[in-house]
Design a protein around this motif. Structure first.
Motif, PDB file in Angstrom:
ATOM      1  N   ALA A 223       0.843  -1.187   0.000  1.00 25.95           N
ATOM      2  CA  ALA A 223       0.000   0.000   0.000  1.00 25.95           C
ATOM      3  C   ALA A 223       0.883   1.243   0.000  1.00 25.95           C
ATOM      4  O   ALA A 223       2.032   1.221   0.460  1.00 25.95           O
ATOM      5  CB  ALA A 223      -0.905   0.000   1.231  1.00 25.95           C
ATOM      6  N   ALA A 224       0.337   2.327  -0.509  1.00 26.52           N
ATOM      7  CA  ALA A 224       1.118   3.559  -0.612  1.00 26.52           C
ATOM      8  C   ALA A 224       1.641   4.015   0.738  1.00 26.52           C
ATOM      9  O   ALA A 224       2.761   4.527   0.856  1.00 26.52           O
ATOM     10  CB  ALA A 224       0.271   4.652  -1.254  1.00 26.52           C
ATOM     11  N   SER A 225       0.870   3.840   1.790  1.00 32.91           N
ATOM     12  CA  SER A 225       1.283   4.289   3.118  1.00 32.91           C
ATOM     13  C   SER A 225       2.398   3.438   3.702  1.00 32.91           C
ATOM     14  O   SER A 225       3.040   3.831   4.680  1.00 32.91           O
ATOM     15  CB  SER A 225       0.088   4.290   4.067  1.00 32.91           C
ATOM     16  OG  SER A 225      -0.452   2.963   4.167  1.00 32.91           O
ATOM     17  N   ALA A 226       2.674   2.251   3.084  1.00 32.30           N
ATOM     18  CA  ALA A 226       3.696   1.340   3.619  1.00 32.30           C
ATOM     19  C   ALA A 226       5.031   1.481   2.920  1.00 32.30           C
ATOM     20  O   ALA A 226       5.948   0.713   3.180  1.00 32.30           O
ATOM     21  CB  ALA A 226       3.209  -0.104   3.514  1.00 32.30           C
ATOM     22  N   VAL A 227       5.160   2.470   2.004  1.00 25.93           N
ATOM     23  CA  VAL A 227       6.393   2.666   1.245  1.00 25.93           C
ATOM     24  C   VAL A 227       6.916   4.072   1.502  1.00 25.93           C
ATOM     25  O   VAL A 227       6.146   5.042   1.503  1.00 25.93           O
ATOM     26  CB  VAL A 227       6.156   2.465  -0.265  1.00 25.93           C
ATOM     27  CG1 VAL A 227       7.434   2.698  -1.046  1.00 25.93           C
ATOM     28  CG2 VAL A 227       5.628   1.070  -0.534  1.00 25.93           C
ATOM     29  N   SER A 228       8.205   4.176   1.732  1.00 23.59           N
ATOM     30  CA  SER A 228       8.837   5.486   1.889  1.00 23.59           C
ATOM     31  C   SER A 228      10.141   5.486   1.109  1.00 23.59           C
ATOM     32  O   SER A 228      10.633   4.438   0.688  1.00 23.59           O
ATOM     33  CB  SER A 228       9.092   5.801   3.367  1.00 23.59           C
ATOM     34  OG  SER A 228       9.978   4.832   3.920  1.00 23.59           O
ATOM     35  N   ALA A 229      10.731   6.636   0.880  1.00 25.24           N
ATOM     36  CA  ALA A 229      11.969   6.758   0.110  1.00 25.24           C
ATOM     37  C   ALA A 229      12.874   7.801   0.749  1.00 25.24           C
ATOM     38  O   ALA A 229      12.398   8.814   1.277  1.00 25.24           O
ATOM     39  CB  ALA A 229      11.669   7.146  -1.333  1.00 25.24           C
ATOM     40  N   VAL A 230      14.149   7.543   0.707  1.00 29.63           N
ATOM     41  CA  VAL A 230      15.127   8.484   1.217  1.00 29.63           C
ATOM     42  C   VAL A 230      16.428   8.306   0.445  1.00 29.63           C
ATOM     43  O   VAL A 230      16.831   7.190   0.152  1.00 29.63           O
ATOM     44  CB  VAL A 230      15.350   8.288   2.739  1.00 29.63           C
ATOM     45  CG1 VAL A 230      15.844   6.882   3.043  1.00 29.63           C
ATOM     46  CG2 VAL A 230      16.322   9.329   3.274  1.00 29.63           C
ATOM     47  N   PHE A 231      17.061   9.385   0.036  1.00 25.98           N
ATOM     48  CA  PHE A 231      18.326   9.355  -0.688  1.00 25.98           C
ATOM     49  C   PHE A 231      19.473   9.441   0.327  1.00 25.98           C
ATOM     50  O   PHE A 231      19.940  10.533   0.651  1.00 25.98           O
ATOM     51  CB  PHE A 231      18.404  10.519  -1.678  1.00 25.98           C
ATOM     52  CG  PHE A 231      17.523  10.363  -2.883  1.00 25.98           C
ATOM     53  CD1 PHE A 231      18.014   9.788  -4.046  1.00 25.98           C
ATOM     54  CD2 PHE A 231      16.204  10.791  -2.865  1.00 25.98           C
ATOM     55  CE1 PHE A 231      17.208   9.640  -5.166  1.00 25.98           C
ATOM     56  CE2 PHE A 231      15.393  10.644  -3.980  1.00 25.98           C
ATOM     57  CZ  PHE A 231      15.898  10.056  -5.130  1.00 25.98           C
ATOM     58  N   ASP A 232      19.928   8.297   0.827  1.00 29.86           N
ATOM     59  CA  ASP A 232      20.968   8.327   1.851  1.00 29.86           C
ATOM     60  C   ASP A 232      21.989   7.196   1.721  1.00 29.86           C
ATOM     61  O   ASP A 232      22.779   6.979   2.634  1.00 29.86           O
ATOM     62  CB  ASP A 232      20.331   8.264   3.247  1.00 29.86           C
ATOM     63  CG  ASP A 232      19.597   6.948   3.495  1.00 29.86           C
ATOM     64  OD1 ASP A 232      19.443   6.163   2.528  1.00 29.86           O
ATOM     65  OD2 ASP A 232      19.182   6.706   4.649  1.00 29.86           O
ATOM     66  N   GLU A 233      22.020   6.467   0.595  1.00 28.61           N
ATOM     67  CA  GLU A 233      22.927   5.330   0.447  1.00 28.61           C
ATOM     68  C   GLU A 233      24.216   5.776  -0.260  1.00 28.61           C
ATOM     69  O   GLU A 233      24.187   6.136  -1.439  1.00 28.61           O
ATOM     70  CB  GLU A 233      22.259   4.209  -0.336  1.00 28.61           C
ATOM     71  CG  GLU A 233      23.154   3.016  -0.613  1.00 28.61           C
ATOM     72  CD  GLU A 233      23.786   2.451   0.647  1.00 28.61           C
ATOM     73  OE1 GLU A 233      25.034   2.494   0.734  1.00 28.61           O
ATOM     74  OE2 GLU A 233      23.042   1.998   1.530  1.00 28.61           O
ATOM     75  N   PRO A 234      25.367   5.765   0.435  1.00 30.30           N
ATOM     76  CA  PRO A 234      26.609   6.251  -0.170  1.00 30.30           C
ATOM     77  C   PRO A 234      27.338   5.222  -1.021  1.00 30.30           C
ATOM     78  O   PRO A 234      28.345   5.559  -1.655  1.00 30.30           O
ATOM     79  CB  PRO A 234      27.454   6.618   1.054  1.00 30.30           C
ATOM     80  CG  PRO A 234      27.013   5.644   2.103  1.00 30.30           C
ATOM     81  CD  PRO A 234      25.545   5.412   1.862  1.00 30.30           C
ATOM     82  N   ASN A 235      26.864   3.979  -1.070  1.00 30.28           N
ATOM     83  CA  ASN A 235      27.599   2.914  -1.757  1.00 30.28           C
ATOM     84  C   ASN A 235      26.925   2.444  -3.041  1.00 30.28           C
ATOM     85  O   ASN A 235      27.274   1.384  -3.556  1.00 30.28           O
ATOM     86  CB  ASN A 235      27.794   1.720  -0.812  1.00 30.28           C
ATOM     87  CG  ASN A 235      28.685   2.058   0.359  1.00 30.28           C
ATOM     88  OD1 ASN A 235      29.730   2.672   0.183  1.00 30.28           O
ATOM     89  ND2 ASN A 235      28.275   1.691   1.551  1.00 30.28           N
ATOM     90  N   LEU A 236      25.974   3.205  -3.539  1.00 29.12           N
ATOM     91  CA  LEU A 236      25.270   2.821  -4.765  1.00 29.12           C
ATOM     92  C   LEU A 236      25.800   3.593  -5.968  1.00 29.12           C
ATOM     93  O   LEU A 236      26.246   4.742  -5.850  1.00 29.12           O
ATOM     94  CB  LEU A 236      23.772   3.061  -4.628  1.00 29.12           C
ATOM     95  CG  LEU A 236      22.995   2.130  -3.695  1.00 29.12           C
ATOM     96  CD1 LEU A 236      21.519   2.500  -3.717  1.00 29.12           C
ATOM     97  CD2 LEU A 236      23.180   0.681  -4.100  1.00 29.12           C
TER      98      LEU A 236
END
Length: 465
Positions: A6-19
């Motif tokens: 569900a939309a409420s169960a997904v979040s996003a954050v740009f914080d991965e330094p190894n990608l």
């Protein structure tokens, strides 16, 4: 395909330094280094007096521009895609877009010629290190064509109202090299003003393309092909000075019309295309035609004797379906034909020479590719910056073609968009262990075998000269 949460169960954050978003740049730029691109730039491009540090570390700036174009950049701002995640761990000296813009704006006409020399040497090295032009020792075709690129900025230098009414353009000229078994690569390019005539400087341009083809391993029969805009005595003379043949569309001038009218009906040979092809004027699909040859036609008869050329005039005719058949004196219906002549000294037999000349249309694929990638925009208001951008796109295009030949037989003939999607735009996570870097790529990547073939090939120890 549907979302698994569900939309409420997904979040996003740009914080991965190894990608890394474009892990394919690792083997691609390794190939560029093995073929000497940084060294060529250091040797040939001299911008030390440009000011603001524009001339410093030109090799890092050129490789940053080429790498960005390989990844899909079509503007200067897009080059920032090289500065994300773990990219600094696998690439050194990646320059910022503002620095690269300053670098491009520092170019003059002389510097653009220096960059052409880099492109020429780089293509020769790519051809030596990869199966870029298979069969070049027997036969190669050099296709010359021009295109118009629409621009919108009123301050862009060289942009003019040219062929297309009310549209401001710049007018690039390009020459490609291909063999019967390969896709085309770019031999040389030129940026020109919007109103420049198609044939302006054509003899010199053809001479340069033929010299580049020789450096790229085309030591057998070389046949420049071009449309009627390049049908002139200067182009044929340039071909013969270089020991090459030529195949040039002539158009329908009065001399050509008289020669065609004298062809007897019994001389026409029927040909059938394996698949229907669009008529170049009406767009209708045609599946058959007739071909005839005038073995000794003298072109440019109005010029002095030393500039006249005698060679073969080969004519293809197709029925003009837009016009009704004419009625003869005895009531028979006679079809109306449209004629497509070309002038050539190709030693092949008539039908093969006609088929090879028709293949000149392959250059349009390269032009379409350019406008769907780095030439979607000409990013600067400075004419010579755009000229440098054009040459850098040619280097990036050839580099991707070489990458495809190392990956698989399928990728050797794939389009640039396919090469970028399959081999370059692959996400990866970077891991460090015992002073080694490991790229962790997606499991079950459909083109895993081709990617690993490319990676292993360019990371093997190079053979001694």
């Amino acid at each position: 395909m549907q979302s698994s949460h569900a939309a409420s169960a997904v979040s996003a954050v740009f914080d991965e330094p190894n990608l890394i978003a474009h892990a394919g740049l690792v083997p691609v730029m390794r190939l560029a280094e093995r073929c000497g691109l940084p060294r060529l730039v250091t040797e040939k491009v001299r911008l030390s007096g440009a000011g603001n540090g524009a001339g410093a570390a030109a090799d890092a700036k050129v490789t940053s521009l080429v790498g960005g174009m390989v990844a899909g950049a079509d503007s200067i701002d897009d080059l920032d895609m090289l500065r994300h995640g773990a990219m600094p761990a696998v690439f050194q000296e990646v320059r910022a877009p503002s620095t690269l813009g300053t670098f491009l704006r520092s170019f003059t006409h002389g510097h653009a010629l220096q960059l052409h020399a880099v492109h020429r040497g780089f293509l020769g090295a790519l051809a030596a290190h990869t199966p870029l032009l298979p069969g070049a020792g027997e036969k190669a075709f050099i296709d010359v064509d021009s295109t118009h690129k629409r621009v919108y900025g009123r301050t862009k230098q060289g942009a003019e109202y040219g062929r297309f009414k009310g549209i401001r353009t710049l007018h690039p000229l390009l020459a490609t090299i291909c063999t019967p078994a390969s896709r085309p690569v770019i031999a040389t390019v030129r940026m020109r003003r919007g109103k420049a005539a198609d044939s302006r400087g054509a003899p010199k341009f053809v001479s340069e393309a033929l010299a580049t083809a020789a450096e790229a391993g085309c030591t057998g029969v070389r046949i420049p092909r071009a449309d009627s805009q390049f049908y002139n005595a200067g182009v044929t003379a340039a071909c013969r000075r270089a020991g090459a043949h030529f195949s040039l569309t002539t158009g329908m001038n009065p001399s050509i019309k008289r020669a065609i009218a004298a062809i007897p009906d019994t001389a026409w040979q029927q040909i059938t295309y394996p698949t229907a092809v669009p008529d170049p004027e009406t767009g209708e699909l045609i599946s058959d035609a007739e071909v005839a040859e005038i073995p000794a036609y003298t072109a440019f008869a109005s010029r002095k004797k030393s500039e006249r050329v005698t060679a073969r005039l080969i004519v293809r005719r197709v029925r003009d379906l837009a016009k009704p058949a004419t009625v003869g004196e005895q009531g028979e219906l006679f079809p109306v034909w449209r004629y497509h002549p070309f002038f050539t000294d190709n030693p092949a037999e008539t039908l093969q020479a006609e088929r090879e000349h028709r293949h000149h249309a392959v250059v349009e694929q390269v032009i379409a590719d350019s406008k769907a990638s780095a030439l979607a925009h000409l990013p600067s208001g400075h004419f010579h910056a755009n000229a440098a951008w054009l040459t850098l796109w040619a280097m990036a295009y050839n580099l991707l073609r070489a990458v495809g030949t190392l990956a698989s037989a399928f990728h050797a003939k794939a389009t640039t968009a396919t090469l970028r999607a399959h081999l370059v735009q692959v996400p990866a996570r970077l891991a460090r262990s015992a002073r080694r870097l490991t790229l962790h790529l997606p499991q079950r990547w459909p083109w895993q075998d081709a990617w690993m073939q490319l990676f292993d090939t360019v990371h093997r120890p190079s053979k001694p000269a």
